[in-house]
Design an enzyme around this catalytic site. Structure first.
Site, mmCIF file in Angstrom:
data_model
loop_
_atom_site.group_PDB
_atom_site.id
_atom_site.type_symbol
_atom_site.label_atom_id
_atom_site.label_comp_id
_atom_site.label_asym_id
_atom_site.label_seq_id
_atom_site.Cartn_x
_atom_site.Cartn_y
_atom_site.Cartn_z
ATOM 1 N N GLY A 13 36.499 33.648 46.912
ATOM 2 C CA GLY A 13 37.654 34.426 46.477
ATOM 3 C C GLY A 13 37.319 35.891 46.235
ATOM 4 O O GLY A 13 36.149 36.303 46.295
ATOM 5 N N ASP A 14 38.376 36.695 46.032
ATOM 6 C CA ASP A 14 38.243 38.119 45.699
ATOM 7 C C ASP A 14 37.549 38.943 46.771
ATOM 8 O O ASP A 14 36.879 39.942 46.485
ATOM 9 C CB ASP A 14 37.522 38.291 44.350
ATOM 10 N N GLU A 15 37.715 38.562 48.021
ATOM 11 C CA GLU A 15 37.052 39.268 49.130
ATOM 12 C C GLU A 15 37.767 40.572 49.476
ATOM 13 O O GLU A 15 37.227 41.404 50.216
ATOM 14 C CB GLU A 15 37.016 38.370 50.384
ATOM 15 N N GLY A 16 39.007 40.721 48.961
ATOM 16 C CA GLY A 16 39.799 41.919 49.300
ATOM 17 C C GLY A 16 41.002 41.554 50.170
ATOM 18 O O GLY A 16 41.524 42.389 50.908
ATOM 19 N N LYS A 17 41.468 40.301 50.047
ATOM 20 C CA LYS A 17 42.569 39.819 50.897
ATOM 21 C C LYS A 17 43.831 40.666 50.716
ATOM 22 O O LYS A 17 44.481 41.044 51.686
ATOM 23 C CB LYS A 17 42.892 38.350 50.545
ATOM 24 N N GLY A 41 44.542 36.773 42.219
ATOM 25 C CA GLY A 41 44.804 38.158 41.811
ATOM 26 C C GLY A 41 44.463 39.033 43.002
ATOM 27 O O GLY A 41 43.301 39.147 43.357
ATOM 28 N N HIS A 42 45.485 39.564 43.665
ATOM 29 C CA HIS A 42 45.264 40.343 44.877
ATOM 30 C C HIS A 42 45.570 41.813 44.593
ATOM 31 O O HIS A 42 46.695 42.163 44.233
ATOM 32 C CB HIS A 42 46.143 39.814 46.011
ATOM 33 N N THR A 130 41.119 29.194 35.827
ATOM 34 C CA THR A 130 41.836 30.377 35.348
ATOM 35 C C THR A 130 42.848 29.981 34.263
ATOM 36 O O THR A 130 43.511 30.846 33.700
ATOM 37 C CB THR A 130 42.594 31.061 36.496
ATOM 38 N N GLN A 231 42.372 32.520 47.078
ATOM 39 C CA GLN A 231 41.031 31.963 46.825
ATOM 40 C C GLN A 231 40.157 32.150 48.083
ATOM 41 O O GLN A 231 40.367 33.102 48.803
ATOM 42 C CB GLN A 231 41.112 30.488 46.411
ATOM 43 N N THR A 246 39.101 24.979 43.642
ATOM 44 C CA THR A 246 40.489 24.989 43.214
ATOM 45 C C THR A 246 41.153 23.742 43.791
ATOM 46 O O THR A 246 40.475 22.930 44.430
ATOM 47 C CB THR A 246 41.193 26.303 43.613
ATOM 48 N N THR A 308 41.827 37.116 35.277
ATOM 49 C CA THR A 308 41.353 36.747 33.935
ATOM 50 C C THR A 308 40.508 37.829 33.279
ATOM 51 O O THR A 308 40.203 37.721 32.092
ATOM 52 C CB THR A 308 40.493 35.470 34.012
ATOM 53 N N ARG A 312 32.534 38.921 37.263
ATOM 54 C CA ARG A 312 32.186 38.052 38.393
ATOM 55 C C ARG A 312 30.679 37.994 38.551
ATOM 56 O O ARG A 312 30.002 39.016 38.384
ATOM 57 C CB ARG A 312 32.823 38.588 39.675
ATOM 58 N N LYS A 338 33.734 46.263 51.132
ATOM 59 C CA LYS A 338 32.860 46.732 50.046
ATOM 60 C C LYS A 338 31.390 47.039 50.368
ATOM 61 O O LYS A 338 30.560 46.974 49.461
ATOM 62 C CB LYS A 338 32.945 45.770 48.849
#
Ligand code: GDP
Ligand code: IMO
Ligand code: MG
Length: 430
Positions: A13-17, A41-42, A130, A231, A246, A308, A312, A338
């Site tokens: 998750g959180d790859e920058g989608k 969270g996008h 979460t 995710q 998840t 949240t 990370r 990134k």
């Protein structure tokens, strides 16, 4: 007949989608979320403003594009209302271009209670959920006891709600969870329930549709659809690091069931990976760094959860996991985000294989959570320069291009684009 392209995360998750969906949206007519819920969270940034979306698809800032919340998504009405209000405060009105599947399931306040009760009951084996009610709401969906968006229009909605809530409270009590002491955003279950019920009015004002018919009609009309994942593949319910996952299908297969499109309608599958790796919550993370390099990645990369606020866990890119994700998803194009976070690094590493019990392997073992995994690291010299001087892909520093070339060669998937800042404008297509 047109096709559905897919954009999803290949890590934890959180790859920058969110950012990449926003950048790709001009090339599509419809953006559709197919799974997950407010656990996501996008983040999107443009014109110096940052936006975080949880349930609403990331194409929403493009007024002329339709955004669909598919049947595979979970909606928490109070969070949805807050998200709509946050958009309105930024002069973005989603009422016309946001459609919601009547078959999407609802997260009740008591699902959030159960999420907390389950986590507490797990003791040291906590997943690090979460706490948005995701696991319990998908559990009810599979158990055929869930309540769907379309049900809020029915006369017996309150009855169904009360029955399910009663069952949830009983389960929480069986788990010795203190229901009276439970709070959501400082509110008791009853107080939050009032807010939740009020927010149904907001939900009812949106176009509640049979989204599978809508999307298939769009495809028939030659419209282009982009499916947005939440995710990442390593959090997938079947193939992720179970049970530290998840509760939904985060992979390409989830697009078919989460939107109602046939496998033959899937076109390109764009998979996103960070140039390094992060994970929030518990579970295995073979390349995790516990040293200053890990802390530097966290600080420079601002690696704090968009949902949240938790910090990370950070580490080097994990190519056995990435290859696995490419295989599961049929990834046709890689997007790397990134690398700019590592601009000042003297040395950048990638994990090419795992050493497990004296054997080298590039397979994710069934015992992923139990065995000791020693990542086999390949070192690359850092590029030691800012990336914002590059206006096109070929202008990126050669050392970064070499690093990216190795990712392409090990995964066997070509890189489509590289993102070099949080801002919408900084994506370099190859
Ligand atoms: P998502 O859940 O996959 O949409 O990703 P998140 O929004 O949770 O986390 C990605 C974070 O990285 C956000 O804070 C983005 O603003 C930021 N981000 C995205 N792409 C880049 C990039 O190329 N460089 C940097 N430095 N930050 C980025
Ligand atoms: P986006 O879409 C990162 C993690 C949680 C926890 C586990 C289970 O922003 O990439 P859940 O609430 O789903 O029961 O939590 O999954 N998790 C995420 N980690 N990004 C996310 O979404 C996540 N959604 C859930 O931290 O470990
Ligand atoms: Mg996120």
């Amino acid at each position: 007949m047109s096709i559905v392209d897919v954009l999803l995360g290949l890590q934890w998750g959180d790859e920058g989608k969110g950012k990449i969906v926003d950048v790709l949206t001009p090339g599509y007519d419809v953006i559709a979320r197919f799974q997950g819920g407010p656990n996501a969270g996008h983040t999107l940034e443009f014109n110096g403003i940052k936006h975080v979306l949880h349930i609403i698809p990331s194409g929403i800032f493009h007024k002329d594009k339709i955004n669909v919340i598919g049947n595979g998504v979970l909606i928490e009405p109070a969070i949805f209302k807050e998200e709509v209000e946050a958009l309105r405060q930024k002069q973005v009105e989603p009422i016309e271009n946001l459609y919601i599947s009547k078959k999407a399931h609802l997260i009740l306040p008591s699902h959030r209670l159960l999420d907390a009760a389950n986590e507490q009951a797990k003791g040291n084996a906590k997943i690090g959920s979460t706490l948005k009610g995701i696991g319990p709401a998908y559990t009810d969906k599979i158990a055929r006891t869930g309540i769907r968006v379309g049900d809020i229009l029915e006369f017996d909605f309150k009855e169904k709600y009360q029955l399910l809530k009663f069952q949830h409270i009983q389960i929480a009590q069986m788990l010795h969870f203190d229901v009276d002491a439970f709070r959501i955003s400082g509110m008791t279950l009853e107080e939050y329930e009032t807010k939740w019920m009020d927010s149904l009015d907001t939900l009812r004002k949106f176009k509640l549709i049979n989204s599978e018919y809508f999307i298939n009609a769009c495809l028939k009309d030659g419209k282009k659809v982009l499916a947005e994942g939440a995710q990442g593949s390593m959090l997938d319910i079947d193939f992720g690091s179970y049970p530290f996952v998840t509760s939904s299908s985060t992979i390409t297969a989830g697009v078919c069931s989460g939107l109602g499109v046939a496998p033959s309608a899937i076109g390109r599958v764009m998979g996103i990976t960070k140039a390094y790796c992060t994970r929030v919550g518990a579970g295995p993370f073979p390349t995790e760094l516990f040293d200053t390099t890990g802390r530097t990645l966290c600080e420079i990369g601002h690696e704090y959860g968009a949902t949240t606020g938790r910090s990370r866990r950070c580490g080097w890119i994990d190519l056995p996991a990435l290859r696995y994700a490419c295989m599961l998803n049929g990834v046709t194009d890689l997007i790397v985000t990134k690398p700019d976070v590592m601009n000042d690094f003297d040395e950048v590493k990638m994990c090419t294989d795992y050493l497990i019990n004296g054997n080298i392997t590039d397979e994710i073992p069934f015992e992923f959570n139990e065995v000791e995994i020693k990542p086999q690291l390949k070192s690359f010299p850092g590029w030691k320069m800012p990336l914002n001087m590059a206006t096109k892909f070929s202008e990126l520093p050669q050392r970064l291009l070499d690093y990216l070339g190795e990712i392409e060669s090990i995964t066997g998937v070509p890189i489509l684009a590289v993102s070099i800042s949080p801002d919408r404008k900084d994506v370099l297509f190859k």
